[in-house]
Design a protein around this motif. Structure first.
Motif, PDB file in Angstrom:
ATOM      1  N   PRO A 191      -2.146   7.796  11.862  1.00 30.40           N
ATOM      2  CA  PRO A 191      -2.672   8.038  10.730  1.00 30.40           C
ATOM      3  C   PRO A 191      -2.180   9.530  10.316  1.00 30.40           C
ATOM      4  O   PRO A 191      -2.100   9.758   8.995  1.00 30.40           O
ATOM      5  N   LEU A 192      -2.218  10.287  11.384  1.00 30.02           N
ATOM      6  CA  LEU A 192      -1.916  11.911  11.008  1.00 30.02           C
ATOM      7  C   LEU A 192      -0.493  12.033  10.477  1.00 30.02           C
ATOM      8  O   LEU A 192      -0.388  12.428   9.521  1.00 30.02           O
ATOM      9  N   GLY A 193       0.359  11.435  11.124  1.00 31.51           N
ATOM     10  CA  GLY A 193       1.714  11.429  10.680  1.00 31.51           C
ATOM     11  C   GLY A 193       1.881  10.846   9.127  1.00 31.51           C
ATOM     12  O   GLY A 193       2.694  11.183   8.356  1.00 31.51           O
ATOM     13  N   ALA A 194       1.329   9.705   9.112  1.00 27.18           N
ATOM     14  CA  ALA A 194       1.270   8.894   7.877  1.00 27.18           C
ATOM     15  C   ALA A 194       0.758   9.848   6.638  1.00 27.18           C
ATOM     16  O   ALA A 194       1.131  10.141   5.511  1.00 27.18           O
ATOM     17  N   TRP A 195      -0.341  10.436   6.906  1.00 22.34           N
ATOM     18  CA  TRP A 195      -0.906  11.457   5.996  1.00 22.34           C
ATOM     19  C   TRP A 195       0.006  12.479   5.431  1.00 22.34           C
ATOM     20  O   TRP A 195       0.093  13.062   4.405  1.00 22.34           O
ATOM     21  N   GLU A 196       0.517  12.806   6.377  1.00 20.24           N
ATOM     22  CA  GLU A 196       1.664  14.216   6.374  1.00 20.24           C
ATOM     23  C   GLU A 196       2.711  13.769   5.212  1.00 20.24           C
ATOM     24  O   GLU A 196       3.102  14.327   4.518  1.00 20.24           O
ATOM     25  N   ILE A 197       3.091  12.480   5.606  1.00 18.04           N
ATOM     26  CA  ILE A 197       4.014  12.124   4.740  1.00 18.04           C
ATOM     27  C   ILE A 197       3.809  11.881   3.156  1.00 18.04           C
ATOM     28  O   ILE A 197       4.478  11.990   2.510  1.00 18.04           O
ATOM     29  N   GLU A 198       2.604  11.379   3.162  1.00 18.07           N
ATOM     30  CA  GLU A 198       1.944  11.291   1.947  1.00 18.07           C
ATOM     31  C   GLU A 198       1.948  12.865   1.222  1.00 18.07           C
ATOM     32  O   GLU A 198       2.352  13.077  -0.072  1.00 18.07           O
ATOM     33  N   LEU A 199       1.542  14.026   1.745  1.00 23.04           N
ATOM     34  CA  LEU A 199       1.551  15.308   1.434  1.00 23.04           C
ATOM     35  C   LEU A 199       2.825  15.691   0.788  1.00 23.04           C
ATOM     36  O   LEU A 199       3.147  16.416   0.060  1.00 23.04           O
ATOM     37  N   ALA A 239       0.168  -2.760   4.841  1.00 24.66           N
ATOM     38  CA  ALA A 239       0.214  -2.115   3.363  1.00 24.66           C
ATOM     39  C   ALA A 239       0.476  -0.592   3.180  1.00 24.66           C
ATOM     40  O   ALA A 239       0.940  -0.365   2.256  1.00 24.66           O
ATOM     41  N   GLN A 240      -0.014   0.185   4.215  1.00 19.63           N
ATOM     42  CA  GLN A 240       0.060   1.415   4.001  1.00 19.63           C
ATOM     43  C   GLN A 240       1.377   1.924   4.381  1.00 19.63           C
ATOM     44  O   GLN A 240       1.920   2.857   3.484  1.00 19.63           O
ATOM     45  N   GLN A 241       2.046   1.110   5.038  1.00 14.27           N
ATOM     46  CA  GLN A 241       3.643   1.490   5.256  1.00 14.27           C
ATOM     47  C   GLN A 241       4.388   1.220   3.986  1.00 14.27           C
ATOM     48  O   GLN A 241       5.185   1.983   3.708  1.00 14.27           O
ATOM     49  N   ASP A 242       4.007   0.142   3.369  1.00 11.15           N
ATOM     50  CA  ASP A 242       4.699  -0.251   2.037  1.00 11.15           C
ATOM     51  C   ASP A 242       4.502   0.738   1.075  1.00 11.15           C
ATOM     52  O   ASP A 242       5.638   0.976   0.307  1.00 11.15           O
ATOM     53  N   ARG A 243       3.292   1.341   0.978  1.00 14.67           N
ATOM     54  CA  ARG A 243       3.052   2.388  -0.056  1.00 14.67           C
ATOM     55  C   ARG A 243       3.879   3.507   0.050  1.00 14.67           C
ATOM     56  O   ARG A 243       4.255   4.172  -0.812  1.00 14.67           O
ATOM     57  N   LEU A 244       3.848   4.097   1.507  1.00 14.30           N
ATOM     58  CA  LEU A 244       4.692   5.133   1.891  1.00 14.30           C
ATOM     59  C   LEU A 244       6.173   5.041   1.661  1.00 14.30           C
ATOM     60  O   LEU A 244       6.957   5.728   0.993  1.00 14.30           O
ATOM     61  N   ILE A 245       6.826   3.753   1.759  1.00 13.30           N
ATOM     62  CA  ILE A 245       8.165   3.642   1.700  1.00 13.30           C
ATOM     63  C   ILE A 245       8.500   3.494  -0.090  1.00 13.30           C
ATOM     64  O   ILE A 245       9.487   4.149  -0.356  1.00 13.30           O
ATOM     65  N   GLU A 246       7.353   3.050  -0.655  1.00 15.03           N
ATOM     66  CA  GLU A 246       7.734   3.062  -2.291  1.00 15.03           C
ATOM     67  C   GLU A 246       7.592   4.449  -2.569  1.00 15.03           C
ATOM     68  O   GLU A 246       8.389   5.007  -3.493  1.00 15.03           O
TER      69      GLU A 246
END
Length: 389
Positions: free
Chosen positions: A215-223, A251-258
Motif C-alpha cells: 500500500p505504501l508504494g501504491a500510494w506513492e505511485i498515486e502521488l 481494483a486498485q492495481q487497475d486504477r493505477l495502471i489506468e
C-alpha cells in the motif's frame, strides 16, 4: 552512414535487403542504382532487430574491467547504500574508465541507447556526472547516453543535495531522480514536490527509484501520477522498480495502471532477484508503457550482470512466466520500443525514414534470440557498423 544489408530478416519477417542512406533506413528490397561507395554487408539470413535500449543502469558504479571484488553489501537497502559510499573511493569511483569499458561491452551486445542513474551527493558533487559524460564521449557515434541526476543517499535527508540536482539540471542533465520518498527519505510529498519542481523549471524528465512495496508504494505511485498531471509532464516521467504496483488488490492495481497509461508514465523493471515484476502483459493491454534495464552491473551492490540487454530480457520473460513466443516478445518490446518511449526517442525502429540503429543475430525468431542470446553478428548505429563478431 550509407549501407546496404543483404539477406536479413527484419523482426523475423521474410528475407530482404535494407538500404541505409545518411544514417536512416531508406528502403527494403533489392536496391537499384547503388552508388559504388556504399558498403555492402551480407546478413546470411540473420534476424534484424532494432537497437536495444537499457533504460535503467548505473554506469558510475560499475567495476567492469577491474579485478574481481568480493561483495560486502548487506541485505537491506540502507546497508547497500552505506557499503557503496564507504568503499567507492577504494576503487576510484566514479571513474570514466570502467564506465567506458562497460559501454563498449553494451555496444558489442547491440545496445544503442542507455539511460544511466548517476549519484549526486555533497561528497561527490557532480563528479559522477562528468565521469559518465567523459565515458560517453569516448564512444560518441556508437551509443547514445543520457543521465539521471540521482540522489542515491537521500534528497531531503542530505542537506545540499537538492541544490546539486538544480546544478545538474542546469548543466544539461536530461533527467532528475529520487529514491523512495516515503520509505527512505521519510517525506513523500516534500521529496516529490522538490523533484517535480526542478524538472518543471528546467524542462527535464523525472525518473525515480521506488522500492517501497504494498500500500505504501501504491500510494506513492498515486502521488507521482497526480504531480505528472498537474505539471503537464505526461510522457516525461518514469518509475524504476515500482514494486508497489504488485501485491495490491486488483481494483486498485487497475486504477493505477489506468493512471499510468493516461499520463504516459513508464514503469522500468530489471526483474532483479526475487523482487516483484510489474504485470507486463496486463499493462501493455491497458496501453501503459514498460521499459527494461540492467540496473547494477558488477558493482559494489552485487556481483552479477553482463551488460547484455538480451540477457536482461530473458530474465524479465522468465520472471513473468512467459513461455509462448508472443509473450516473450512482450519482454523484448520492453527492451526496445518500451525503452525508446521512456527515453522519448524519435524515429526509432525498423521503418523507412527511421534512424538506422539495429543489430543482426543468428536466430530465426525474436523469441529465439531472447532465449538463446547468440553473439551479435553486426551492430549498426546511425548507419555505421560499430561492432561485429
Amino acid at each position: 552512414m550509407n549501407l546496404l544489408l543483404r539477406n536479413v530478416r527484419p523482426g523475423g519477417g521474410e528475407p530482404t535487403d535494407v538500404l541505409v542512406r545518411d544514417g536512416r533506413i531508406a528502403g527494403f528490397g533489392p536496391a537499384a542504382d547503388l552508388p559504388a561507395d556504399v558498403p555492402v554487408e551480407d546478413g546470411a539470413g540473420a534476424l534484424l532487430l532494432p537497437g536495444l535500449v537499457d533504460a535503467h543502469c548505473h554506469l558510475d558504479k560499475t567495476l567492469w574491467g577491474l579485478p574481481w571484488v568480493p561483495n560486502t553489501s548487506g541485505s537491506v537497502l540502507a546497508d547497500r547504500i552505506a557499503n557503496e559510499q564507504r568503499r567507492r573511493k577504494e576503487f576510484g569511483l566514479p571513474s570514466p574508465e570502467p564506465a567506458a569499458a562497460l559501454l563498449g561491452e553494451m555496444i558489442a551486445n547491440g545496445t544503442s541507447f542507455v539511460r544511466t542513474h548517476t549519484d549526486v551527493d555533497p561528497e561527490l558533487g557532480l563528479s559522477g556526472i562528468e565521469a559518465v559524460r567523459e565515458a560517453a564521449a569516448r564512444h560518441r557515434g556508437r551509443v547514445t547516453v543520457e543521465q539521471v541526476a540521482f540522489p542515491q543517499g537521500g534528497l531531503l535527508t542530505r542537506p545540499g543535495t537538492r541544490e546539486l540536482l538544480e546544478r545538474a539540471a542546469a548543466s544539461g542533465v536530461e533527467n532528475v531522480g529520487g529514491i523512495d520518498p516515503a520509505g527512505y527519505d521519510r517525506d513523500p510529498r516534500g521529496h516529490l514536490d522538490a523533484i517535480f519542481d526542478i524538472a518543471a523549471r528546467h524542462g527535464c524528465g523525472v525518473d525515480l527509484h521506488l522500492h517501497d512495496e504494498g500500500p505504501l508504494g501504491a500510494w506513492e505511485i498515486e502521488l507521482i501520477i497526480e504531480r505528472t498531471k498537474a505539471l503537464g509532464l505526461a510522457g516525461k516521467v518514469a518509475i524504476g522498480h515500482a514494486f508497489g504496483i504488485c501485491g495490491i488488490p486488483d481494483a486498485q492495481q487497475d486504477r493505477l495502471i489506468e493512471g499510468l497509461a493516461e499520463q504516459q508514465i513508464t514503469l522500468t523493471t530489471a526483474a532483479v532477484y526475487d523482487r516483484p515484476v510489474p504485470p507486463l502483459a496486463k499493462m501493455r493491454a491497458a496501453g501503459a508503457n514498460v521499459a527494461c534495464g540492467n540496473d547494477g552491473i558488477r558493482d559494489l551492490w552485487g556481483p552479477y550482470g553482463d551488460g547484455d540487454m538480451l540477457t536482461r530480457t530473458m530474465h524479465l520473460a522468465y520472471r513473468s512466466s512467459f513461455r509462448t513466443d508472443p509473450e516473450i516478445e512482450l519482454a523484448l518490446h520492453a527492451a526496445t520500443y518500451g525503452g525508446a518511449k521512456a527515453l522519448r526517442l524519435k524515429d526509432y525502429g525498423l521503418r523507412i525514414g527511421h534512424h538506422a540503429d539495429f543489430f543482426l543475430v543468428d536466430a530465426v525468431y525474436p523469441a529465439e534470440a531472447v532465449v538463446s542470446r547468440p553473439p551479435r553478428r553486426l551492430v549498426v548505429k546511425g548507419g555505421a557498423v560499430v561492432s561485429r563478431r
